[in-house]
Design a protein around this motif. Structure first.
Motif, PDB file in Angstrom:
ATOM      1  N   ILE A 114     -14.955   7.062  -3.281  1.00 41.48           N
ATOM      2  CA  ILE A 114     -14.631   7.871  -1.980  1.00 41.48           C
ATOM      3  C   ILE A 114     -15.552   7.761  -1.058  1.00 41.48           C
ATOM      4  CG2 ILE A 114     -14.317  10.437  -1.438  1.00 41.48           C
ATOM      5  CD1 ILE A 114     -12.896  10.825  -4.234  1.00 41.48           C
ATOM      6  N   PHE A 115     -16.831   7.867  -1.569  1.00 38.03           N
ATOM      7  CA  PHE A 115     -17.970   7.607  -0.575  1.00 38.03           C
ATOM      8  C   PHE A 115     -17.828   6.229   0.389  1.00 38.03           C
ATOM      9  CE2 PHE A 115     -22.658   6.923   0.346  1.00 38.03           C
ATOM     10  CZ  PHE A 115     -22.858   7.906   1.634  1.00 38.03           C
ATOM     11  N   ARG A 116     -17.538   5.384  -0.346  1.00 42.20           N
ATOM     12  CA  ARG A 116     -17.481   4.020   0.431  1.00 42.20           C
ATOM     13  C   ARG A 116     -16.282   3.972   1.405  1.00 42.20           C
ATOM     14  NH1 ARG A 116     -16.984  -0.800  -3.452  1.00 42.20           N
ATOM     15  NH2 ARG A 116     -15.588   0.487  -4.361  1.00 42.20           N
ATOM     16  N   GLU A 117     -15.226   4.846   1.012  1.00 46.71           N
ATOM     17  CA  GLU A 117     -13.889   4.767   2.022  1.00 46.71           C
ATOM     18  C   GLU A 117     -14.338   5.537   2.908  1.00 46.71           C
ATOM     19  OE1 GLU A 117     -10.007   5.091   0.335  1.00 46.71           O
ATOM     20  OE2 GLU A 117     -10.723   4.911  -1.900  1.00 46.71           O
ATOM     21  N   VAL A 118     -15.006   6.734   2.926  1.00 43.88           N
ATOM     22  CA  VAL A 118     -15.492   7.725   4.046  1.00 43.88           C
ATOM     23  C   VAL A 118     -16.055   6.906   4.842  1.00 43.88           C
ATOM     24  CG1 VAL A 118     -16.698   9.788   4.484  1.00 43.88           C
ATOM     25  CG2 VAL A 118     -15.050   9.754   2.651  1.00 43.88           C
ATOM     26  N   LEU A 119     -17.321   6.189   4.498  1.00 46.99           N
ATOM     27  CA  LEU A 119     -18.212   5.317   5.569  1.00 46.99           C
ATOM     28  C   LEU A 119     -17.238   4.387   6.204  1.00 46.99           C
ATOM     29  CD1 LEU A 119     -21.246   4.700   3.129  1.00 46.99           C
ATOM     30  CD2 LEU A 119     -21.124   6.530   4.767  1.00 46.99           C
ATOM     31  N   TYR A 120     -16.063   3.717   5.807  1.00 45.27           N
ATOM     32  CA  TYR A 120     -15.292   2.986   6.412  1.00 45.27           C
ATOM     33  C   TYR A 120     -14.800   3.516   7.545  1.00 45.27           C
ATOM     34  CZ  TYR A 120     -11.432   0.017   7.569  1.00 45.27           C
ATOM     35  OH  TYR A 120     -10.333  -0.621   8.451  1.00 45.27           O
ATOM     36  N   TRP A 121     -14.028   4.715   7.207  1.00 52.05           N
ATOM     37  CA  TRP A 121     -13.403   5.366   8.356  1.00 52.05           C
ATOM     38  C   TRP A 121     -14.225   6.040   9.420  1.00 52.05           C
ATOM     39  CZ3 TRP A 121      -8.355   4.354   8.980  1.00 52.05           C
ATOM     40  CH2 TRP A 121      -7.631   4.078   7.706  1.00 52.05           C
ATOM     41  N   ILE A 122     -15.283   6.308   8.818  1.00 53.57           N
ATOM     42  CA  ILE A 122     -16.359   7.038  10.030  1.00 53.57           C
ATOM     43  C   ILE A 122     -17.026   5.935  10.804  1.00 53.57           C
ATOM     44  CG2 ILE A 122     -18.370   8.041  10.206  1.00 53.57           C
ATOM     45  CD1 ILE A 122     -17.699   9.823   7.850  1.00 53.57           C
ATOM     46  N   PHE A 123     -17.467   4.956  10.343  1.00 51.32           N
ATOM     47  CA  PHE A 123     -18.188   3.800  10.890  1.00 51.32           C
ATOM     48  C   PHE A 123     -17.644   2.388  11.284  1.00 51.32           C
ATOM     49  CE2 PHE A 123     -21.286   6.445   8.598  1.00 51.32           C
ATOM     50  CZ  PHE A 123     -22.093   6.849   9.607  1.00 51.32           C
ATOM     51  N   TYR A 169      -9.322  17.735  14.022  1.00 48.87           N
ATOM     52  CA  TYR A 169      -9.461  18.160  12.675  1.00 48.87           C
ATOM     53  C   TYR A 169     -10.985  18.197  12.541  1.00 48.87           C
ATOM     54  CZ  TYR A 169      -4.970  16.190  11.765  1.00 48.87           C
ATOM     55  OH  TYR A 169      -3.401  15.532  12.042  1.00 48.87           O
ATOM     56  N   VAL A 170     -11.860  17.541  13.211  1.00 52.41           N
ATOM     57  CA  VAL A 170     -13.428  17.417  12.753  1.00 52.41           C
ATOM     58  C   VAL A 170     -13.648  18.844  13.421  1.00 52.41           C
ATOM     59  CG1 VAL A 170     -15.359  16.748  13.538  1.00 52.41           C
ATOM     60  CG2 VAL A 170     -13.677  15.196  12.830  1.00 52.41           C
ATOM     61  N   VAL A 194     -10.888  13.946   4.080  1.00 46.02           N
ATOM     62  CA  VAL A 194     -12.323  13.943   3.550  1.00 46.02           C
ATOM     63  C   VAL A 194     -13.252  13.419   4.811  1.00 46.02           C
ATOM     64  CG1 VAL A 194     -13.766  12.850   2.109  1.00 46.02           C
ATOM     65  CG2 VAL A 194     -11.635  13.158   1.414  1.00 46.02           C
ATOM     66  N   ALA A 195     -12.906  12.547   5.546  1.00 45.20           N
ATOM     67  CA  ALA A 195     -13.810  12.218   6.796  1.00 45.20           C
ATOM     68  C   ALA A 195     -14.062  13.297   7.742  1.00 45.20           C
ATOM     69  CB  ALA A 195     -13.129  10.961   7.339  1.00 45.20           C
ATOM     70  N   ARG A 214     -14.063  16.427   7.008  1.00 38.63           N
ATOM     71  CA  ARG A 214     -14.883  17.501   6.537  1.00 38.63           C
ATOM     72  C   ARG A 214     -16.378  16.971   6.335  1.00 38.63           C
ATOM     73  NH1 ARG A 214      -9.774  18.351   4.946  1.00 38.63           N
ATOM     74  NH2 ARG A 214      -9.102  20.758   4.592  1.00 38.63           N
ATOM     75  N   LEU A 215     -16.702  15.636   5.898  1.00 43.29           N
ATOM     76  CA  LEU A 215     -17.849  15.105   5.835  1.00 43.29           C
ATOM     77  C   LEU A 215     -18.542  15.159   7.074  1.00 43.29           C
ATOM     78  CD1 LEU A 215     -20.025  13.842   3.919  1.00 43.29           C
ATOM     79  CD2 LEU A 215     -18.957  11.612   4.543  1.00 43.29           C
ATOM     80  N   ILE A 216     -17.859  14.624   8.239  1.00 43.45           N
ATOM     81  CA  ILE A 216     -18.421  14.689   9.443  1.00 43.45           C
ATOM     82  C   ILE A 216     -19.020  16.046  10.022  1.00 43.45           C
ATOM     83  CG2 ILE A 216     -17.918  14.269  12.025  1.00 43.45           C
ATOM     84  CD1 ILE A 216     -16.334  12.096  11.196  1.00 43.45           C
ATOM     85  N   ALA A 217     -17.893  17.061   9.723  1.00 37.42           N
ATOM     86  CA  ALA A 217     -18.305  18.605  10.140  1.00 37.42           C
ATOM     87  C   ALA A 217     -19.636  19.040   9.329  1.00 37.42           C
ATOM     88  CB  ALA A 217     -17.111  19.378   9.913  1.00 37.42           C
ATOM     89  N   LEU A 218     -19.649  18.723   8.060  1.00 41.17           N
ATOM     90  CA  LEU A 218     -20.758  19.129   7.369  1.00 41.17           C
ATOM     91  C   LEU A 218     -21.935  18.487   7.603  1.00 41.17           C
ATOM     92  CD1 LEU A 218     -19.305  19.708   3.870  1.00 41.17           C
ATOM     93  CD2 LEU A 218     -20.746  21.326   4.769  1.00 41.17           C
TER      94      LEU A 218
END
Length: 263
Positions: A25-34, A47-48, A148-149, A151-155
């Protein structure tokens, strides 16, 4: 003995599977963020912003209240000990360093894990058991991108901000004891606080808050996405999310302290 060893082995295998799934999940989140934004697929900023409001603004009163009273408690305990050697004024620097380096990021993370981590798991878990996640995938919409992305960016943005709030309010709690119980002059108290603070105390605390943010987001979302068993399953996963987040926060905090101790 064999049965006991078998239980340990199965627990170790399950733990490894969970870690592997969280890493995926972490790898997929990094893909969608960066990476995805450069391919014309950025995360929806709406959403963010919604998550930043929920996670950051909504947590400020609780974080401030907890840290203010913890600052008062820490000041009373340390001044009691320092009074034995006639050095009560050292309490100002001790409270400042304790909050910026340890208590501020730690207490803010515990509050956010309890309040926000549980909410993330409950919301995503409810979507999972009601098959809304399956519906998203059927429409070729990636749950990691939309759930997921953001929520991670917001945190990652809001937890360091909450840590700064926790530091300031915690030191204000210490000031109350220093000013009204020990009768230390206000300007002298503030001078003592900044005399003992160094830049390393501040950036190490903020670095911890970034690691805590990643851990809270990943555990909360993973528990929500893997809910099984209907409404009761959502309750169990929500509890596990909070417990696991707190345990990992303590472990990561210990590792960071060990690292900073030797540098």
């Amino acid at each position: 003995m064999r049965e006991f060893a078998g239980k340990i082995g199965r627990s170790a295998i399950n733990f490894t599977k969970h870690i592997g799934s969280v890493w995926k999940i972490f790898r997929e989140v990094l893909y969608w963020i960066f990476i995805a934004p450069f391919k014309g697929q950025p995360c929806k900023m709406k959403y963010v912003a919604d998550q930043m409001n929920l996670i950051g603004i909504g947590s400020v009163p609780i974080v401030a209240l907890v840290n203010f009273f913890f600052g008062i408690t820490l000041a009373m305990l340390t001044s009691y000990q320092l009074k034995q050697v006639g050095s009560q004024e050292l309490m100002a620097g001790l409270v400042g360093v304790s909050f910026t380096r340890e208590l501020g990021p730690f207490l803010a993370a515990i509050v956010v894990a309890s309040r926000v981590g549980a909410a993330i798991t409950a919301e995503i878990g409810t979507m999972t058991v009601s098959e809304e996640i399956d519906a998203l995938e059927t429409m070729a919409l990636k749950p990691i991108r939309f759930l997921v992305a953001p929520r991670l960016i917001a945190l990652l943005i809001m937890l360091p901000c909450l840590t700064v709030v926790a530091n300031v309010v915690g030191m204000a709690g210490g000031y109350v004891i220093g000013r009204f119980n020990l009768h230390i002059d206000s300007s002298f108290y503030i001078k003592l606080t900044f005399d003992y603070l160094v830049f390393k105390d501040i950036w190490t605390g903020l670095l911890k808050s970034v690691a805590f943010a990643v851990m809270i987001a990943l555990i909360g979302c993973y528990q929500g996405l893997t809910v099984r068993g209907g409404a009761s399953g959502v309750g169990i996963s929500t509890t596990q999310s909070v417990v696991q987040s707190i345990i990992f926060i303590i472990m990561i905090d210990c590792l960071f302290n060990a690292w900073f101790y030797f540098i």
